[in-house]
Design an enzyme around this catalytic site. Structure first.
Site, PDB file in Angstrom:
ATOM      1  N   LYS B  58       0.799  -1.226   0.000  1.00  0.00           N
ATOM      2  CA  LYS B  58       0.000   0.000   0.000  1.00  0.00           C
ATOM      3  C   LYS B  58       0.834   1.280   0.000  1.00  0.00           C
ATOM      4  O   LYS B  58       0.361   2.334  -0.424  1.00  0.00           O
ATOM      5  CB  LYS B  58      -0.939  -0.003   1.211  1.00  0.00           C
ATOM      6  CG  LYS B  58      -2.059  -1.039   1.122  1.00  0.00           C
ATOM      7  CD  LYS B  58      -3.162  -0.587   0.182  1.00  0.00           C
ATOM      8  CE  LYS B  58      -4.408  -1.466   0.340  1.00  0.00           C
ATOM      9  NZ  LYS B  58      -5.499  -1.015  -0.553  1.00  0.00           N
ATOM     10  N   SER B 314       1.053  -9.978  -0.440  1.00  0.00           N
ATOM     11  CA  SER B 314       0.842  -8.528  -0.506  1.00  0.00           C
ATOM     12  C   SER B 314       1.094  -7.790   0.795  1.00  0.00           C
ATOM     13  O   SER B 314       1.224  -6.570   0.781  1.00  0.00           O
ATOM     14  CB  SER B 314      -0.557  -8.228  -1.031  1.00  0.00           C
ATOM     15  OG  SER B 314      -1.534  -8.895  -0.265  1.00  0.00           O
TER      16      SER B 314
END
Lengths: 332, 332
Positions: B58, B314
């Site tokens: 992110k 991720s």
């Protein structure tokens, strides 16, 4: 190993090792976190050897040694003894090079290390850590089979291979424009420490290289103070299973006493805290013995304020339950 | 974000983002294990975004968005809502760029995500996930303060930033001389998926890009089948806290329906197994939502035999106790 060079390993041997392992070993990343640096008030670099092939730095030295066997030597095979990481390193290097391998391992080694060594295709011979002499068992098997012994640390080719880790740290710090004030290295028999000492002396001589051991297994620290090799007192315990060598190696100690700027020791609770810190801050799985250098920094054994300190996280082969226990027992 | 380009992000925007984040974000390694490959009968590459700054991908999108604010925009600050990883990404990017940030977070977000977001200097506003509308809260704060909203996925600058992850995968595979048959991506609102779709379409068009979601939160899979955006049924639960977006984004879905070669879903037990596998085989800490793509491969949702498949891991922001629970609950 009979065909090892008789002389100590040097920077040329380490550079040659780097060429040999290229494409087989991983150039592991040097991790850094701006948030961690802000918290510590210094700059911390973590050499992530858990991301190395077989989960520890040991693959470097093993591959460097086995790659130098001639055709007859490869056919005859190798024998090694190890609590687990050297076992996996030798087994994986042997598999990669098509060399038969027998590994002598303690029956109480972490299950993951036994299973992985087996998965690499090596033959495992178990022994009782308290009652039997692993070196005697290994030498007997080597003699019976005509196989070569790959010693875990007191072996020039192995030391040169481990030195590639230090070579990478120096070069990665350099690429980042960082002047390394200190490099801290987990120390068992002293092979990784010796290799890194030689690598840094040649490439970053202003860096203070220090060994870190578990309390009770601080034979290198005490030997440096005494000026001669001393063994650990019998009966000591530590959950740092990869750093329980009985005393410094002869070759490794000769190198380390010449180059080490200091020697530190940490307790098991410092180590558990470091494992939890590596989990939270670096998302890295580090085994107890692999976490002692990080533990020394976090426990304040070395002043990092305003300085740049690299630590080697030397391995990540830890059972799930031991890892969860460390997370549960760590403060915070 | 008002000053975002009106058009969809494209490969030029992703390349520009790569230039912007260089030196701030980590070029995370693409991990590989010969032992794992041998076991799977194929080649598995793991893009290790837990090693990214803030512990997830992110940071890429957040930094790319905030770096494009003009001086007045930087002074006015930003507002974001997030279950945790976007929160940390925006907070860290804001801190790095000197931009004030308010983050709207669910009161039941993992403690580590709340603590980290606070440590990055952001102001946190908590809401009740079951009863309150985080977007309404965020929009009200933005309007009161004249601050910009940085949406977690349906935002061209954010999508372009996340696409740098795909760009790196393609380039790292290329450096290794590997032809990537497939790339699997954890999918919540679809920002990482959309960015990687665009990156791979431009740089590795033969690679089949697929999204992976938790069962019960497979809105992208069902939306692709229906040809229109569908929401998840209310009441579903999953421990993949980072993938609980209610429905695909408008911009992300428009991109993903054009580019995705398939969409997969995995159950929580598959995810726990993948977390344990990443721990043992890669020494990487992966959070539940970050492990779904790896879980899809390990659960056999995709045939990897004789093929080369990359998965994005991720993120790695998971509490100690949740991680230990996953290790304890995983088979083997």
């Amino acid at each position: 190993m009979a065909s090892s060079p008789g002389s100590d390993p040097d920077i040329a041997a380490i550079r040659a090792a780097a060429g040999r392992i290229a494409g087989h070993a991983v150039v592991t990343p040097l991790l850094e976190s701006p948030a961690v640096n802000a918290r510590l008030g210094g700059r911390l670099l973590v050499k992530a050897e858990p991301l190395q092939r077989t989960g520890s730095f040991k693959f470097r030295g093993a591959f460097n040694a086995l790659a130098q066997l001639d055709a007859a030597g490869r056919r005859a095979g190798v024998v090694a003894w190890s609590s687990g990481n050297h076992a996996q390193g030798v087994a994986a290097a042997a598999q990669a090079l098509g060399v038969p391998a027998v590994i002598v391992m303690p029956s109480d080694a972490p299950a993951i290390k036994l299973a992985n060594t087996r998965d690499y295709g090596a033959e495992i011979v178990l022994y009782d850590r308290a009652r039997e002499d692993r070196e005697a068992i290994g030498r007997r098997i080597a003699s019976e089979r005509g196989a070569r012994i790959v010693a875990p640390y007191d072996e020039p080719w192995v030391i040169a291979g481990q030195g590639t880790c230090g070579l990478e740290v120096a070069s990665q710090a350099d690429e980042r424009g960082v002047r390394l004030d200190a490099l801290l290295i987990p120390c068992g028999g002293g092979g990784l420490t010796a290799g890194c000492c030689l690598a840094l002396a040649a490439t970053s001589p202003a860096t203070a290289v220090m060994s870190v051991e578990p309390e009770g297994f601080d034979d290198t620290r005490r030997s440096l103070a005494a000026g001669e090799r001393l063994a650990n007192a019998p009966g000591a315990t530590s959950f740092c299973d990869s750093l329980l060598a009985p005393m410094p190696g002869e070759i490794t100690f000769a190198i380390n006493r010449r180059h080490l700027a200091g020697a530190l020791a940490v307790g098991d609770s410092d180590v558990a805290a470091a494992i939890a810190f590596a989990f939270s801050a670096f998302k890295l799985v580090v085994e107890p013995g692999g976490a002692v250098a990080l533990a020394a920094v976090l426990a304040g054994k070395l002043d990092i304020a305003g300085r740049c300190v690299a630590v080697v996280a030397s391995g990540g082969n830890v059972d799930r339950s031991s890892f969860s226990d460390a997370l549960a027992n760590a403060p915070g």
